[in-house]
Motif scaffolding. Structure first.
Motif, PDB file in Angstrom:
ATOM      1  N   UNK A 103       0.819  -1.216   0.000  1.00 18.86           N
ATOM      2  CA  UNK A 103       0.000   0.000   0.000  1.00 18.86           C
ATOM      3  C   UNK A 103       0.852   1.265   0.000  1.00 18.86           C
ATOM      4  N   UNK A 104       1.917   1.269   0.793  1.00 19.43           N
ATOM      5  CA  UNK A 104       2.716   2.489   0.905  1.00 19.43           C
ATOM      6  C   UNK A 104       3.584   2.723  -0.330  1.00 19.43           C
ATOM      7  N   UNK A 105       4.027   1.657  -0.961  1.00 23.37           N
ATOM      8  CA  UNK A 105       4.777   1.862  -2.198  1.00 23.37           C
ATOM      9  C   UNK A 105       3.845   2.442  -3.271  1.00 23.37           C
ATOM     10  N   UNK A 165      19.517   5.045  11.089  1.00 26.28           N
ATOM     11  CA  UNK A 165      19.259   4.273   9.865  1.00 26.28           C
ATOM     12  C   UNK A 165      18.025   4.783   9.136  1.00 26.28           C
ATOM     13  N   UNK A 166      16.956   5.046   9.903  1.00 23.30           N
ATOM     14  CA  UNK A 166      15.687   5.388   9.268  1.00 23.30           C
ATOM     15  C   UNK A 166      15.663   6.812   8.712  1.00 23.30           C
ATOM     16  N   UNK A 167      16.397   7.726   9.331  1.00 24.52           N
ATOM     17  CA  UNK A 167      16.369   9.116   8.846  1.00 24.52           C
ATOM     18  C   UNK A 167      16.823   9.226   7.389  1.00 24.52           C
ATOM     19  N   UNK A 168      17.971   8.642   7.019  1.00 28.99           N
ATOM     20  CA  UNK A 168      18.352   8.698   5.601  1.00 28.99           C
ATOM     21  C   UNK A 168      17.337   7.999   4.698  1.00 28.99           C
ATOM     22  N   UNK A 169      16.681   6.963   5.219  1.00 38.02           N
ATOM     23  CA  UNK A 169      15.655   6.276   4.419  1.00 38.02           C
ATOM     24  C   UNK A 169      14.477   7.204   4.149  1.00 38.02           C
ATOM     25  N   UNK A 170      14.063   7.942   5.179  1.00 39.55           N
ATOM     26  CA  UNK A 170      12.965   8.883   4.995  1.00 39.55           C
ATOM     27  C   UNK A 170      13.362  10.005   4.036  1.00 39.55           C
ATOM     28  N   UNK A 222      13.319  -2.771   6.074  1.00 41.30           N
ATOM     29  CA  UNK A 222      14.190  -2.599   7.236  1.00 41.30           C
ATOM     30  C   UNK A 222      13.425  -2.678   8.538  1.00 41.30           C
ATOM     31  N   UNK A 223      12.194  -2.144   8.542  1.00 39.59           N
ATOM     32  CA  UNK A 223      11.355  -2.223   9.739  1.00 39.59           C
ATOM     33  C   UNK A 223      11.034  -3.680  10.060  1.00 39.59           C
ATOM     34  N   UNK A 281      11.734   5.470  -8.147  1.00 37.77           N
ATOM     35  CA  UNK A 281      12.641   5.688  -7.016  1.00 37.77           C
ATOM     36  C   UNK A 281      11.860   5.811  -5.710  1.00 37.77           C
ATOM     37  N   UNK A 282      10.705   6.460  -5.773  1.00 31.30           N
ATOM     38  CA  UNK A 282       9.882   6.608  -4.570  1.00 31.30           C
ATOM     39  C   UNK A 282       9.405   5.252  -4.073  1.00 31.30           C
ATOM     40  N   UNK A 283       9.001   4.400  -5.005  1.00 33.43           N
ATOM     41  CA  UNK A 283       8.567   3.051  -4.639  1.00 33.43           C
ATOM     42  C   UNK A 283       9.723   2.256  -4.043  1.00 33.43           C
ATOM     43  N   UNK A 284      10.886   2.311  -4.680  1.00 30.43           N
ATOM     44  CA  UNK A 284      12.038   1.538  -4.212  1.00 30.43           C
ATOM     45  C   UNK A 284      12.495   2.005  -2.834  1.00 30.43           C
ATOM     46  N   UNK A 285      12.521   3.317  -2.613  1.00 33.14           N
ATOM     47  CA  UNK A 285      12.960   3.848  -1.326  1.00 33.14           C
ATOM     48  C   UNK A 285      11.987   3.462  -0.216  1.00 33.14           C
ATOM     49  N   UNK A 286      10.696   3.490  -0.526  1.00 34.51           N
ATOM     50  CA  UNK A 286       9.680   3.110   0.461  1.00 34.51           C
ATOM     51  C   UNK A 286       9.773   1.631   0.789  1.00 34.51           C
ATOM     52  N   UNK A 287       9.966   0.816  -0.224  1.00 42.14           N
ATOM     53  CA  UNK A 287      10.097  -0.626  -0.005  1.00 42.14           C
ATOM     54  C   UNK A 287      11.320  -0.941   0.858  1.00 42.14           C
TER      55      UNK A 287
END
Length: 219
Positions: free
Chosen positions: A94-96, A180-185, A210-211, A199-205
């Motif tokens: 859903x988020x991707x 770790x999560x800050x650079x991901x966000x 990681x979670x 890229x937005x989908x890949x970064x979200x995935x």
């Protein structure tokens, strides 16, 4: 109109607000997992009718935040780590989707607000303010859902996030997790700002995967 009809109309108007109020109280840990939710106490606490409280609890039971006990009323439902992992796995799809849509729909005004949020996240991390960082993460999630303009995905995600809110809070304070999560966000934000759906989908995935790994470590 009869008095009974007036009361019925008043209760109908109360229901969404009261459900939201109790939902937020549960998510803010004002009620602990397994704590009983007694209708009379909630009625007095929120100045609402017993019927409105009962309806709100039924709504929250439908969302998975409350469980009804035979002949014992209701209590706050505890979410296991296994359930939290399953929820995140569902959220990935859903988020991707929302991230892709957000990148596609971005307007100049949206971009300006997203850049401001990016700066706030960086400032919270730089100052070590994990409470602010956790709140900003939630704001980013809401912003992406809004930008996606995908009503069905948004409704499903809001329900899933409500169920896993306590684990999300624990994650924010997990040792080393913020670094770790800050650079991901930031990567998600930058991809949306670039209007790059892939890229937005890949970064979200990558972020949500990681979670899942961190949650496995909490089992």
């Amino acid at each position: 109109m009869t008095d009974a009809a007036v009361r019925s109309d008043d209760e109908t108007m109360e229901r969404p607000d009261l459900t939201q109020v109790i939902r937020e109280a549960i998510l803010d840990a004002q009620f602990a997992p397994h704590q009983r939710l007694i209708e009379a106490d909630l009625s007095e606490r929120y100045g609402a009718s017993r019927a409105s409280v009962r309806t709100a609890l039924l709504n929250l039971a439908g969302e998975g935040l409350v469980e009804r006990l035979p002949n014992r009323g209701a209590r706050v439902r505890a979410i296991t780590v296994d359930e939290a992992i399953e929820i995140v796995e569902v959220r990935i799809g859903l988020e991707t989707l929302c991230a892709r849509k957000a990148a596609e729909n971005l307007t100049p005004a949206d971009a300006e607000r997203l850049r401001a949020l990016r700066s706030d996240i960086e400032a919270a991390i730089a100052s070590g303010d994990l409470m602010a960082y956790s709140r900003l993460n939630q704001e980013l999630d809401r912003r992406i859902r809004d930008l996606s303009r995908h009503g069905t995905a948004t409704q499903l995600l809001e329900r899933l996030r409500a169920q896993s809110a306590r684990h999300q809070f624990r994650l924010a304070f997990h040792p080393g997790r913020a670094a770790t999560s800050a650079p991901e966000h930031i990567a998600i934000i930058d991809a949306i700002l670039a209007k790059d759906p892939d890229a937005a989908e890949a970064a979200t995935r990558a972020h949500l995967s990681g979670i899942v790994e961190v949650l496995h470590g909490m089992e």
